[in-house]
Design an enzyme around this catalytic site. Structure first.
Site: not given
Ligand code: GLP
Length: 277
Positions: A91, A169, A171, A176
């Site tokens: 990413d 979280n 990811h 996400e």
């Protein structure tokens, strides 16, 4: 744990009671983040040694700084060849300039590619030498760029080993919560919690880009093998939900329960909080 055991293979020196299986995943739990880094680096080094012309999927983030430092040492001390290796990063923020020190291209060049002497020229957008980081300079071209990134991975033969960190979280990459299992490389908005967690890499929180380009969950799942690395108490819940509860799109990393070859390397701070039987 020391780099000297590299010659005997990356699992040398790991005590049997540090290794657990949860479904298809193998967990390796080590006392400290430093030892996590050594074992992660040895696994990456072993991949490079076994398949010097292979395709390695790479990750960024604070967690990977130490594994890359050790890997650089290993590449040099074991004279591992990196000239023929192809790498694809998961990413990159969007928009961001590659000159920005917080960009993932800049991170990879600083922590791995330059010190380990990866060939980086001719530099061209996402591809520098045989290293790829998803970078697209103009908004109108993003969709084509993402399709091209997917095609480049396939043309290179697919990712052999994909390194992953994990967000607080849950990811992976920048997939996400809510990301679809069949997602491929695309532009995504960043979760406010992710922007807050990553603000430490920028001068001000407002500078954290609002979007990112990320490999999709389907892209990640297509890799032959996955190596997930996590350290520190902030990742306890993410790892717990990813591997010790039924898979759900709300925890993107939980999709890895459906992958047949996953190794998770964690420190004791996380390991002690996990409900191993
Ligand atoms: C970042 C990256 C992820 C990384 C994760 C953990 O946002 N996009 O690829 O794995 O979050 O980062 P850190 O190691 O800094 O906690």
């Amino acid at each position: 744990m020391s780099l000297h055991s590299f010659q005997q293979g990356p699992s040398q020196g790991i005590e049997a009671n540090s290794i657990r299986s949860i479904g298809e995943a193998t967990f390796i739990m080590l006392p400290t983040p430093e030892e996590v880094a050594v074992v992660a680096a040895m696994k990456l080094g072993q991949f490079i040694k076994d398949d010097p012309a292979g395709v390695l999927g790479l990750a960024t983030g604070g967690t990977m700084v130490e594994p890359y430092r050790v890997l650089v040492e290993l590449i040099s001390s074991q004279s591992l060849k990196v000239d023929e290796l192809t790498t694809f990063n998961l990413d990159e923020y969007y928009p961001i300039s590659v000159e920005n020190e917080a960009s993932y291209r800049s991170y990879m060049n600083t922590h791995l590619f330059i010190p380990a002497r990866f060939p980086l020229t001719p530099a061209n957008g996402a591809q520098w030498g045989k290293t790829y980081v998803p970078y697209c300079p103009s908004e109108g071209d993003i969709e084509d760029f993402c399709d091209e990134y997917e095609r480049a991975i396939i043309a290179a033969g697919g990712v052999g080993l994909q390194l992953l960190g994990i967000g607080e979280n849950g990811h992976i990459g920048f997939n996400e919560p809510g990301s679809s299992a069949d997602s491929i490389t695309r532009i995504v908005p960043l979760d406010p919690s992710t922007r807050a967690a990553n603000a430490r890499f920028f001068s001000t929180p407002e500078e954290v880009p609002t979007h990112a380009i990320t490999m999709g969950l389907s892209t990640i799942m297509a890799s032959e093998e996955v190596l997930l690395v996590a350290t520190g108490h902030k990742k306890i819940d993410a790892i717990k939900h990813a591997f010790f509860s039924p898979p759900t799109p709300e925890i993107p990393a939980s999709i890895l329960q459906h992958h047949s070859k996953v190794t998770v390397i964690i420190d004791e701070e996380i390991g002690k909080a996990l409900p191993f039987k």
